[in-house]
Design a protein around this motif. Structure first.
Motif, mmCIF file in Angstrom:
data_model
loop_
_atom_site.group_PDB
_atom_site.id
_atom_site.type_symbol
_atom_site.label_atom_id
_atom_site.label_comp_id
_atom_site.label_asym_id
_atom_site.label_seq_id
_atom_site.Cartn_x
_atom_site.Cartn_y
_atom_site.Cartn_z
ATOM 1 N N ASP A 197 18.628 6.484 -22.583
ATOM 2 C CA ASP A 197 18.272 7.373 -21.529
ATOM 3 C C ASP A 197 17.661 6.433 -20.147
ATOM 4 N N GLN A 198 16.401 5.678 -20.736
ATOM 5 C CA GLN A 198 15.744 4.823 -19.906
ATOM 6 C C GLN A 198 16.709 3.825 -19.327
ATOM 7 N N GLN A 199 17.648 3.222 -20.007
ATOM 8 C CA GLN A 199 18.350 2.153 -19.477
ATOM 9 C C GLN A 199 19.341 2.983 -18.479
ATOM 10 N N ALA A 200 20.068 4.191 -18.738
ATOM 11 C CA ALA A 200 20.684 4.764 -17.794
ATOM 12 C C ALA A 200 19.927 5.092 -16.348
ATOM 13 N N ARG A 201 18.793 5.799 -16.492
ATOM 14 C CA ARG A 201 17.955 6.120 -15.388
ATOM 15 C C ARG A 201 17.730 4.836 -14.477
ATOM 16 N N GLU A 202 17.180 3.611 -15.078
ATOM 17 C CA GLU A 202 16.958 2.495 -14.297
ATOM 18 C C GLU A 202 18.291 1.929 -13.808
ATOM 19 N N ALA A 203 19.448 2.005 -14.203
ATOM 20 C CA ALA A 203 20.897 1.458 -13.709
ATOM 21 C C ALA A 203 21.297 2.321 -12.591
ATOM 22 N N ILE A 204 20.931 3.797 -12.770
ATOM 23 C CA ILE A 204 21.449 4.585 -11.626
ATOM 24 C C ILE A 204 20.582 4.378 -10.506
ATOM 25 N N GLU A 205 19.411 4.196 -10.791
ATOM 26 C CA GLU A 205 18.385 4.018 -9.628
ATOM 27 C C GLU A 205 18.758 2.726 -8.855
ATOM 28 N N SER A 206 19.100 1.554 -9.650
ATOM 29 C CA SER A 206 19.490 0.408 -9.035
ATOM 30 C C SER A 206 20.745 0.582 -8.125
ATOM 31 N N TYR A 207 21.572 1.255 -8.548
ATOM 32 C CA TYR A 207 22.971 1.401 -7.898
ATOM 33 C C TYR A 207 22.820 2.213 -6.608
ATOM 34 N N GLU A 208 21.851 3.146 -6.806
ATOM 35 C CA GLU A 208 21.580 4.064 -5.521
ATOM 36 C C GLU A 208 20.662 3.332 -4.377
ATOM 37 N N LYS A 209 20.048 2.167 -4.634
ATOM 38 C CA LYS A 209 19.222 1.422 -4.080
ATOM 39 C C LYS A 209 20.057 0.324 -3.290
ATOM 40 N N ALA A 210 21.241 -0.072 -4.150
ATOM 41 C CA ALA A 210 21.621 -1.458 -3.367
ATOM 42 C C ALA A 210 22.450 -0.846 -2.404
ATOM 43 N N PRO A 211 22.644 -1.949 -1.367
ATOM 44 C CA PRO A 211 23.041 -1.779 0.016
ATOM 45 C C PRO A 211 24.458 -1.537 -0.216
ATOM 46 N N SER A 212 24.965 -0.698 0.816
ATOM 47 C CA SER A 212 26.484 -0.506 0.856
ATOM 48 C C SER A 212 27.383 -1.284 2.091
ATOM 49 N N VAL A 213 26.651 -2.363 2.794
ATOM 50 C CA VAL A 213 27.427 -3.005 3.862
ATOM 51 C C VAL A 213 28.203 -3.911 3.266
ATOM 52 N N THR A 246 28.638 -6.887 3.451
ATOM 53 C CA THR A 246 28.342 -8.266 3.005
ATOM 54 C C THR A 246 27.865 -8.175 1.555
ATOM 55 N N ALA A 247 27.571 -6.871 1.255
ATOM 56 C CA ALA A 247 26.829 -6.809 0.129
ATOM 57 C C ALA A 247 27.807 -5.895 -0.992
ATOM 58 N N ALA A 248 29.065 -6.014 -0.634
ATOM 59 C CA ALA A 248 30.155 -5.079 -1.394
ATOM 60 C C ALA A 248 30.046 -5.394 -2.857
ATOM 61 N N ALA A 249 30.192 -6.828 -3.155
ATOM 62 C CA ALA A 249 30.181 -7.267 -4.470
ATOM 63 C C ALA A 249 29.023 -6.923 -5.329
ATOM 64 N N ASP A 250 27.837 -6.940 -4.709
ATOM 65 C CA ASP A 250 26.373 -6.408 -5.431
ATOM 66 C C ASP A 250 26.441 -5.044 -5.660
ATOM 67 N N LYS A 251 27.049 -4.289 -4.691
ATOM 68 C CA LYS A 251 27.119 -2.767 -4.895
ATOM 69 C C LYS A 251 28.021 -2.509 -6.198
ATOM 70 N N GLN A 252 29.172 -3.089 -6.175
ATOM 71 C CA GLN A 252 30.072 -3.215 -7.246
ATOM 72 C C GLN A 252 29.521 -3.430 -8.798
ATOM 73 N N ARG A 253 28.643 -4.346 -8.529
ATOM 74 C CA ARG A 253 28.202 -4.966 -9.830
ATOM 75 C C ARG A 253 27.036 -3.970 -10.021
ATOM 76 N N ALA A 254 26.410 -3.365 -9.374
ATOM 77 C CA ALA A 254 25.513 -2.472 -9.653
ATOM 78 C C ALA A 254 26.075 -1.194 -10.125
ATOM 79 N N ARG A 255 27.178 -0.839 -9.656
ATOM 80 C CA ARG A 255 27.897 0.348 -10.259
ATOM 81 C C ARG A 255 28.327 0.138 -11.642
ATOM 82 N N TYR A 256 28.816 -0.923 -11.729
ATOM 83 C CA TYR A 256 29.522 -1.308 -13.122
ATOM 84 C C TYR A 256 28.380 -1.385 -14.357
ATOM 85 N N ARG A 257 27.203 -1.765 -13.917
ATOM 86 C CA ARG A 257 26.072 -1.876 -14.708
ATOM 87 C C ARG A 257 25.678 -0.314 -14.959
#
Length: 409
Positions: free
Chosen positions: A157-173, A175-186
């Motif tokens: 539960d903790q791992q999921a909460r932290e991963a969701i939070e990181s994804y939601e905070k990741a920029p969507s521009v 130039t950062a599309a790959a980082d956003k995808q990585r955050a979503r995958y995690r």
């Protein structure tokens, strides 16, 4: 007695053996490794004379050689150790056999490595002092304890909460599309892990009813169309060879809803737990895109747009298979280690799927009795009574104690 310098000490083999049995890079991880390491050092202390009775001096015949060596081992030494484990030290019968099995496995490894000429620990005279087999199958007896269940579910539960939070905070521009995808995958992986653990921990559904069995085409793994998250039900193909609706208790609803929100399956025919295996998904998307008319270069260009083929499969609705029952066991092995859950069991060094089902059965029998538990577990009441007979025995013992207290009082 040979020259001390020619003696190969038992302890000299421990690190290599533990490395072979461990998990992860360098063989440093795994509950089984930790349990074995503990028992090996206990065995070495006993063999030296430090853990036996007052009149026990160890297995070395010469007081000048306190550290035991391989030449000091024979079936008599293992028989004495079996007798030591079986002595009145408060160990349960299964625990005694488990601890001896750890040492016996090391002994077999030593034979293969050339340290010993024979597997002394398996000889009949060596195992004679061990408790007799009580007829139970150790592999069927694991049950997640409330403490184990809580520790594992809290971790995922903790791992999921932290991963969701990181994804939601990741920029969507862009130039950062790959980082956003990585955050979503995690986040996908973490929410997948949480949903799977909660289902196994709280629904008591058999893992073979939940996931794909490569040997049975009827068991293709549950799909989103099989779930009714509003009414709390899930259609599964039961062991009795027919479809049935299993209950989804409240603790599993939120993890499933958040996982679905993160996954965004293109259709309800997608498996709830699609494979995340990169090689399998790579072959799948290449073949499917080729079938759709894309040339090899175009296929690779399309794949390059995504950091993982799973994200491409979701985008283009290329439906993969569900993970298998073996895949679920691998996930639980990893999560058991990551959560630091202590597991002491003769056949499973991790929280196995059937242990979640059996642990839930314990809760139901104790709280609501055998009839309700049988319905929830999709078993006959007779079978549930047989498998959880220890609970009834304990309750009858309490009744007998109460009756005696009334008479004596």
């Amino acid at each position: 007695m040979s020259d001390p310098e020619d003696r190969t000490l038992l302890a000299s083999s421990f690190d290599r053996y533990l490395q072979d049995k461990g998990k992860g890079r360098g063989g440093d991880g795994g509950n089984y490794r930790r349990n074995v390491e503990r028992e090996l050092h206990r065995f070495a202390e006993w063999a030296t004379g430090d853990r036996g009775d007052d009149d026990w001096n160890g297995i070395t015949p010469d007081e000048g050689h306190d550290e035991p060596a391989f030449e000091d081992l024979d079936e008599g030494a293992f028989r004495e150790y079996a007798r030591h484990l079986s002595s009145d030290r408060g160990l349960k019968q299964n625990t005694v056999k488990t601890y001896y099995a750890y040492i016996s496995a090391w002994c077999g490894w030593c034979v293969n490595e050339g340290h010993l000429q024979s597997h002394y620990a398996q000889r009949a005279s060596a195992t004679a002092p061990l408790p007799e087999d009580d007829g139970r199958k150790p592999g069927d007896q694991q049950a997640w304890t409330p403490e184990q269940r809580h520790k594992l579910t809290r971790h995922v539960d903790q791992q999921a909460r932290e991963a969701i939070e990181s994804y939601e905070k990741a920029p969507s521009v862009d130039t950062a599309a790959a980082d956003k995808q990585r955050a979503r995958y995690r986040a996908l992986k973490a929410t997948r892990d949480r949903a799977l653990v909660f289902l196994i921990a709280y629904t008591a559904v058999r893992v073979g009813e939940l996931l794909r069995d490569p040997d049975d085409p009827r068991r293709r793994g549950v799909r989103w169309e099989d779930l009714n998250l509003e009414d709390g039900g899930m259609d599964v193909y039961r062991k009795k060879q027919q479809w049935d609706t299993a209950s989804l208790p409240d603790p599993v609803i939120h993890p499933l809803k958040q996982y679905r929100k993160m996954l965004k399956p293109p259709t309800d025919r997608w498996p709830v737990f699609p494979t995340f295996d990169q090689r399998t998904l790579g072959i799948l998307v290449q073949e499917e895109l080729a079938d759709r008319g894309l040339q090899p270069a175009a296929v690779e260009d399309r794949r390059d747009e995504f950091v993982r083929d799973l994200l491409l499969a979701l985008e283009d609705d290329i439906r993969p298979n569900s993970i298998t029952t073996d895949g679920a066991r691998s996930i639980l092995r990893r999560l058991t280690d990551d959560a630091g859950v202590d597991v002491d069991h003769p056949r499973h060094e991790y929280l196995a799927p059937h242990g979640g089902r059996r642990g839930m059965g314990e809760v139901l029998v104790r709280s609501f009795g055998y009839t309700v538990a049988a319905r929830y577990l999709d078993n006959s009441e007779e079978m549930v009574r047989e498998r959880y007979s220890h609970i009834e025995a304990g309750e009858l013992g309490d009744v007998a104690t109460e009756a005696l207290n009334e008479i004596d009082g």
